[in-house]
Design an enzyme around this catalytic site. Structure first.
Site, PDB file in Angstrom:
ATOM      1  N   ASN A   9     -62.470  83.006  -8.896  1.00  0.00           N
ATOM      2  CA  ASN A   9     -62.656  83.581 -10.229  1.00  0.00           C
ATOM      3  C   ASN A   9     -64.122  83.967 -10.349  1.00  0.00           C
ATOM      4  O   ASN A   9     -64.980  83.110 -10.505  1.00  0.00           O
ATOM      5  CB  ASN A   9     -62.258  82.526 -11.280  1.00  0.00           C
ATOM      6  CG  ASN A   9     -62.615  82.960 -12.685  1.00  0.00           C
ATOM      7  OD1 ASN A   9     -62.919  84.134 -12.933  1.00  0.00           O
ATOM      8  ND2 ASN A   9     -62.570  82.017 -13.621  1.00  0.00           N
ATOM      9  N   TRP A  10     -64.381  85.266 -10.248  1.00  0.00           N
ATOM     10  CA  TRP A  10     -65.778  85.721 -10.233  1.00  0.00           C
ATOM     11  C   TRP A  10     -66.421  85.702 -11.618  1.00  0.00           C
ATOM     12  O   TRP A  10     -67.632  85.915 -11.750  1.00  0.00           O
ATOM     13  CB  TRP A  10     -65.869  87.142  -9.651  1.00  0.00           C
ATOM     14  CG  TRP A  10     -65.549  87.233  -8.191  1.00  0.00           C
ATOM     15  CD1 TRP A  10     -65.127  86.214  -7.376  1.00  0.00           C
ATOM     16  CD2 TRP A  10     -65.616  88.400  -7.373  1.00  0.00           C
ATOM     17  NE1 TRP A  10     -64.924  86.684  -6.105  1.00  0.00           N
ATOM     18  CE2 TRP A  10     -65.222  88.030  -6.068  1.00  0.00           C
ATOM     19  CE3 TRP A  10     -65.961  89.733  -7.602  1.00  0.00           C
ATOM     20  CZ2 TRP A  10     -65.168  88.925  -5.009  1.00  0.00           C
ATOM     21  CZ3 TRP A  10     -65.901  90.639  -6.547  1.00  0.00           C
ATOM     22  CH2 TRP A  10     -65.515  90.231  -5.260  1.00  0.00           C
ATOM     23  N   LYS A  11     -65.594  85.535 -12.652  1.00  0.00           N
ATOM     24  CA  LYS A  11     -66.089  85.561 -14.044  1.00  0.00           C
ATOM     25  C   LYS A  11     -66.882  86.858 -14.293  1.00  0.00           C
ATOM     26  O   LYS A  11     -66.575  87.882 -13.677  1.00  0.00           O
ATOM     27  CB  LYS A  11     -66.910  84.302 -14.341  1.00  0.00           C
ATOM     28  CG  LYS A  11     -66.145  83.033 -13.954  1.00  0.00           C
ATOM     29  CD  LYS A  11     -66.715  81.778 -14.518  1.00  0.00           C
ATOM     30  CE  LYS A  11     -65.849  80.612 -14.070  1.00  0.00           C
ATOM     31  NZ  LYS A  11     -66.258  79.343 -14.651  1.00  0.00           N
ATOM     32  N   HIS A  97     -57.948  80.984 -19.514  1.00  0.00           N
ATOM     33  CA  HIS A  97     -59.078  80.226 -18.976  1.00  0.00           C
ATOM     34  C   HIS A  97     -59.814  79.556 -20.147  1.00  0.00           C
ATOM     35  O   HIS A  97     -59.908  80.124 -21.235  1.00  0.00           O
ATOM     36  CB  HIS A  97     -60.020  81.156 -18.202  1.00  0.00           C
ATOM     37  CG  HIS A  97     -61.063  80.411 -17.438  1.00  0.00           C
ATOM     38  ND1 HIS A  97     -62.197  79.920 -18.043  1.00  0.00           N
ATOM     39  CD2 HIS A  97     -61.132  80.024 -16.142  1.00  0.00           C
ATOM     40  CE1 HIS A  97     -62.910  79.271 -17.138  1.00  0.00           C
ATOM     41  NE2 HIS A  97     -62.285  79.317 -15.981  1.00  0.00           N
ATOM     42  N   GLU A  99     -62.807  79.292 -20.850  1.00  0.00           N
ATOM     43  CA  GLU A  99     -63.890  80.096 -21.433  1.00  0.00           C
ATOM     44  C   GLU A  99     -63.321  81.111 -22.424  1.00  0.00           C
ATOM     45  O   GLU A  99     -63.959  81.440 -23.418  1.00  0.00           O
ATOM     46  CB  GLU A  99     -64.694  80.780 -20.317  1.00  0.00           C
ATOM     47  CG  GLU A  99     -65.592  79.772 -19.599  1.00  0.00           C
ATOM     48  CD  GLU A  99     -65.845  80.063 -18.136  1.00  0.00           C
ATOM     49  OE1 GLU A  99     -65.615  81.200 -17.678  1.00  0.00           O
ATOM     50  OE2 GLU A  99     -66.273  79.125 -17.430  1.00  0.00           O
ATOM     51  N   GLU A 169     -57.631  72.710 -15.107  1.00  0.00           N
ATOM     52  CA  GLU A 169     -59.096  72.765 -15.075  1.00  0.00           C
ATOM     53  C   GLU A 169     -59.682  71.938 -16.213  1.00  0.00           C
ATOM     54  O   GLU A 169     -59.745  72.410 -17.363  1.00  0.00           O
ATOM     55  CB  GLU A 169     -59.574  74.212 -15.218  1.00  0.00           C
ATOM     56  CG  GLU A 169     -59.100  75.135 -14.114  1.00  0.00           C
ATOM     57  CD  GLU A 169     -60.026  76.331 -13.946  1.00  0.00           C
ATOM     58  OE1 GLU A 169     -60.494  76.553 -12.822  1.00  0.00           O
ATOM     59  OE2 GLU A 169     -60.316  77.015 -14.945  1.00  0.00           O
ATOM     60  N   GLY A 175     -68.195  74.427 -13.801  1.00  0.00           N
ATOM     61  CA  GLY A 175     -69.582  74.892 -13.722  1.00  0.00           C
ATOM     62  C   GLY A 175     -70.614  73.795 -13.938  1.00  0.00           C
ATOM     63  O   GLY A 175     -71.786  74.067 -14.135  1.00  0.00           O
ATOM     64  N   SER A 215     -65.721  72.922 -10.414  1.00  0.00           N
ATOM     65  CA  SER A 215     -66.720  72.526  -9.417  1.00  0.00           C
ATOM     66  C   SER A 215     -66.120  72.239  -8.040  1.00  0.00           C
ATOM     67  O   SER A 215     -66.555  71.314  -7.345  1.00  0.00           O
ATOM     68  CB  SER A 215     -67.541  71.330  -9.909  1.00  0.00           C
ATOM     69  OG  SER A 215     -68.257  71.689 -11.077  1.00  0.00           O
ATOM     70  N   GLY A 236     -64.796  78.980  -9.241  1.00  0.00           N
ATOM     71  CA  GLY A 236     -65.776  79.882  -9.851  1.00  0.00           C
ATOM     72  C   GLY A 236     -66.988  80.039  -8.959  1.00  0.00           C
ATOM     73  O   GLY A 236     -66.977  80.785  -7.972  1.00  0.00           O
ATOM     74  N   GLY A 237     -68.038  79.285  -9.245  1.00  0.00           N
ATOM     75  CA  GLY A 237     -69.331  79.407  -8.571  1.00  0.00           C
ATOM     76  C   GLY A 237     -69.276  79.542  -7.061  1.00  0.00           C
ATOM     77  O   GLY A 237     -69.886  80.455  -6.495  1.00  0.00           O
TER      78      GLY A 237
HETATM   79  P1  PGA Z   1     -66.412  76.452 -11.211  1.00  0.00           P
HETATM   80  O1  PGA Z   1     -65.411  77.302 -12.154  1.00  0.00           O
HETATM   81  O2  PGA Z   1     -65.769  76.386  -9.851  1.00  0.00           O
HETATM   82  O3  PGA Z   1     -67.684  77.237 -11.220  1.00  0.00           O
HETATM   83  O4  PGA Z   1     -66.541  75.108 -11.829  1.00  0.00           O
HETATM   84  C1  PGA Z   1     -64.019  77.141 -12.057  1.00  0.00           C
HETATM   85  C2  PGA Z   1     -63.332  78.015 -13.077  1.00  0.00           C
HETATM   86  O5  PGA Z   1     -63.860  78.159 -14.191  1.00  0.00           O
HETATM   87  O6  PGA Z   1     -62.266  78.586 -12.807  1.00  0.00           O
END
Ligand code: PGA
Length: 251
Positions: A9-11, A97, A99, A169, A175, A215, A236-237
């Protein structure tokens, strides 16, 4: 048997030019020794470029998007419809998600509408659920997450559940560098699967894939993937770094 599924997930990261560079770099050293399914979910502006490169380079990586509206078309300034994504070759769609729930007021009801719209348009949802730290500390995490699950899946048929990926999640692990322990993550994924058994059937619950997200990095993925009810990761990251992403795929 459920096929493991790692999705990046590149956000809101990478212009389409940066995305092209990333995939070219990825192509140099790409290998998938685990045979897991892999997807990248870039922002909408990079979807087309990413699709073209994946096709040209014959890379077995699926394309996902991060959000969409549930309506087919109309006066919804700034929104993107399921049809539009489908036409770009998008296969997966991240829905709900945390966010989006936190910053864009997405409720379980909206998530449910989007999941339905995804299935109606032949897109495969990656439906996110997960609790906040406050809820985890109150001891009500399982209850909360299962309530999200039930509400987000209202009216969804068993046939569709077999094409669904659920991403568990915990918000406090996204993050933050703080991962849920593999046992805690697996306990929640098992609770989700048990609920699918009671809502649908054992057969259907055994086909639905459940990812863990929060994470996930090369140093913790193999332990997570070794758990009985974790079928993959939404990352994500670490999905933004070529070496890390390859390491994740080869957990
Ligand atoms: P993260 O994000 O791996 O940076 O914690 C995961 C996500 O939000 O899908």
């Amino acid at each position: 048997m459920r096929k493991p599924f790692i999705a990046g997930n590149w956000k809101m990261n990478m212009t389409h030019l940066e995305a092209i560079k990333f995939l070219q770099d990825l192509g140099y050293s790409y290998e998938n020794k685990t045979g897991c399914e892999v997807a990248v979910c870039p922002p909408p502006t990079a979807l087309r470029s990413v699709k073209v490169i994946l096709e040209d380079d014959d890379m077995d990586i699926r394309l996902g998007a991060q959000n969409m509206h549930f309506e087919k078309s109309g006066a919804y300034t700034g929104e993107v419809s399921p049809d539009m994504l489908k036409a770009l070759g998008v296969e997966y769609i991240i829905i709900g998600h945390s966010e989006r729930r936190q910053y864009f007021a997405e409720t379980n009801e909206i998530v449910n509408k989007k999941v339905r719209a995804a299935f109606e348009n032949d897109l495969k949802p990656i439906m996110c659920i997960g609790e906040s730290l406050e809820i985890r500390e109150s001891g009500k995490a399982v209850e909360f997450v299962l309530d999200q699950l039930i509400n987000c899946l209202e009216g969804i048929s068993g046939k569709d559940i077999m094409r669904l990926t659920i991403a568990y999640e915990p918000i406090w692990a996204i993050g933050t560098g703080r991962t849920a322990t593999s046992e805690d993550a697996n306990d929640m994924c098992s609770a989700i699967r048990k609920k699918l058994v009671s809502l649908y059937s054992e057969e259907i619950a055994n086909i639905a894939r459940i990812q863990y997200g929060g994470s996930v990095k090369p140093s913790n993925i193999s332990e997570l993937m070794g758990m009985s009810d974790i079928d993959g990761a939404l990352v994500g990251g670490a999905s933004l770094k070529v070496d890390d992403f390859i390491a994740l795929i080869n957990y």
